[in-house]
Design an enzyme around this catalytic site. Structure first.
Site, PDB file in Angstrom:
ATOM      1  N   HIS A  85      11.234  -5.337  32.187  1.00 35.47           N
ATOM      2  CA  HIS A  85      11.212  -6.166  30.978  1.00 35.47           C
ATOM      3  C   HIS A  85      10.613  -7.539  31.307  1.00 35.47           C
ATOM      4  CE1 HIS A  85      12.772  -8.606  27.654  1.00 35.47           C
ATOM      5  NE2 HIS A  85      12.813  -7.480  26.982  1.00 35.47           N
ATOM      6  N   GLU A 133       4.532  -5.537  25.367  1.00 33.59           N
ATOM      7  CA  GLU A 133       5.151  -6.787  24.928  1.00 33.59           C
ATOM      8  C   GLU A 133       4.087  -7.882  24.920  1.00 33.59           C
ATOM      9  OE1 GLU A 133       7.550  -6.838  28.531  1.00 33.59           O
ATOM     10  OE2 GLU A 133       9.342  -6.886  27.274  1.00 33.59           O
TER      11      GLU A 133
END
Lengths: 215, 215, 215, 215
Positions: A85, A133
């Site tokens: 992430h 992302e």
């Protein structure tokens, strides 16, 4: 369309969000999972919602104090895990080893990355899914469909060019049902979101809005 | 065939190795480069040998104390850089950013990785070359051609499937001219080696042995 | 009073700043050092200015690709090194090992830290000096004497309580000669600064202003 | 004397070890705690044994995917945490911030370190206790009392010189009751151990042997 709610280290009640997610998933037929802190996994899994870890360590069983062992999160009820992430960037070799660890523990995997090149790179490691992302959308107010639709389209193409069995999720810029529908139109088969649900006054209402276009 | 001699943090005389590498390259017509510590770059480059950095940081100009700025190593004479060496594993996002930094400074790039999956992953990031370092060969006595020839073949195939403009080097298991020839037969267009030259009693003789099959 | 000019990864000409620092040091009698990128160490040292590294790695000679070996920076002309700068925070065990490495290479050491507790902690590791960098002052416009004088006083006391042979420098909030004088009044025996000199239109004038109250 | 059993990432049954530890603590009156993986905290705490985390992250509530929030481990039942274990070395600034995080969550703290200098350094950060882990004893067969008794004595002195309210534990080289007694004679008020209990065929018998000299 798969909706993965990342609780990060937010001061929310993980069981409240998990219960809402379970109910909305049951009611709508949409697949929804919740990813709490490792220490909250078992109580989230106890609600019956699909439960993911936020990270697993690259190591196997052994002398690894402070690691997040894939087998331990699976025993606590997780059936999937995020990796890499944007708030928890990993070494390439560790992403590879964590995918192996997740495989040993039968965890589904979603590896995050910033741009189409990195998406192609992580797709080559053989995860179940990847999440793009766009850095300019992380945590911001803009929906992905307005701000940078090409990055999702390009990520979908980049992943498919390497391995078309790997799903591509949209990992930022989603807060409403319209955003979910837009992400789907761009080729994403899932979305990651966090504060839009976890910090909502009414997580259930937020989830119902998200799934509305998918019913 | 490209021969890249990594001096690591060995207690060798970098100028002695660089001078030998320059002479053997000139004499044999084989491309040979030397990669010293950042602090030794300018004296190595002053010999006239092709000079590489061992690493560059992902950052651009700015407030980054202790970084290894791509532009600074270029000013010191480097024309290429290793990245993600097995002794210096990097975050995926940082490999991507360091490739951008190297591009800004006109440095040729070689990204190391452990296995064919990671080789495909780093190839997707668009370096000039990649180097496969089979973990079981790093620092050991076995030549790659005996110990694990398939890992080189598979790495060559994995890189070509993603981008066939990216060269594949063999990053471990090379100490003799026969090993160089064997690596070439497996599809590698370059080799990385370190102690075989840098810690040799006679670095020039070691290099001459390496290039003998290439003349 | 010792003035250490950290060039970070700024796009300045390191030789221009080094030459100015050498001249102002010679002219004023004030001790001034310059800390460039590792790749620029030798050309900075060639000016004759006192030269510091921005960092050294915890390792000794060996297989450590991409490290910044203490012995290599010393060979390039450095006689001191910063460690644990706020832009390059280190593991405690690595600070300890880098101090050992610096000792083997006869480098003077200055370990940075954020607050009086950490200053006491790094003082216990036995460096030559420590530098307190109040986080709220780093890179900002406020002089330390206005913004947070107690943090310097408390750092001086905290270090002295552990080992009163360790000098305490002021690592942020310094841009003028008045700031230098104020830091001295608070008990600091040196200062670290960066952009105030390295990014000045006229580094020599900036340095002359800094040393004016010390003549 | 406090006995802290670190389960690391061992393939043991955390509830079996926790239950044995609870029973032996109750029966002997000796304080015993168990430190499992974060994902196992709640089931270990449910046994009633004193429960510690192996690590907490330096961050507060917020956008920190994959972190181990101090508040989350406390909610799962932990009342203390290790920090900076030799298998999980932390940046100095992060040890400081994790101690703050642990304080906010009312967790008792024990910071590990390698040698007397580092023990003094971490003592200055204000933990409840520190644990000295002589590197040559970690995971090895030698008892601390034979192999290197001075490192424990020196660590006790080094900590006391900085803050005599901080307890010093012996973090390696303990496997029998005699070792526990020896550590106490050297000034330690607690011990950390791992495989000696967690990998024992009979964890209860191993714990009973350890507490025998303390009854």
């Amino acid at each position: 369309m798969f909706i993965l709610v990342n609780l990060k280290a937010y001061p929310c009640d993980p069981v409240e969000v998990a219960t809402a997610a379970r109910d909305v998933a049951d009611d709508s037929g949409v697949r929804i999972a919740v990813a709490p802190q490792a220490a909250h996994l078992s109580q989230v899994a106890d609600t019956g919602v699909e439960t993911w870890a936020q990270h697993v360590s690259p190591n196997d069983y052994g002398s690894h104090t402070g690691s997040t062992l894939a087998e331990a999160v699976a025993e606590a009820g997780a059936t999937g895990t995020l990796l890499n992430h944007s708030e928890n960037r990993m070494k390439l070799a560790d992403i590879d080893a964590s995918l192996d660890a997740a495989g040993r523990a039968d965890l589904e995997t979603c590896v995050c990355a910033n741009n189409p090149e990195q998406i192609a790179g992580v797709t080559a490691l053989g995860p179940d899914s990847v999440a793009v992302e766009p850095p300019e959308l992380i945590g911001g107010p803009d929906p992905v469909s307005d701000a940078d639709p090409d990055i999702v389209r390009n990520a979908v193409e980049a992943a498919a060019a390497v391995d078309d069995d790997v799903d591509v999720y949209c990992g930022a810029g989603i807060s409403t049902g319209d955003d979910v529908a837009a992400a789907g139109d761009l080729g994403a088969t899932g979305i990651l979101l966090a504060s839009g649900v976890a910090k909502a006054d009414d997580p259930r209402a937020a989830l119902e809005d998200l799934v509305a276009p998918l019913r």
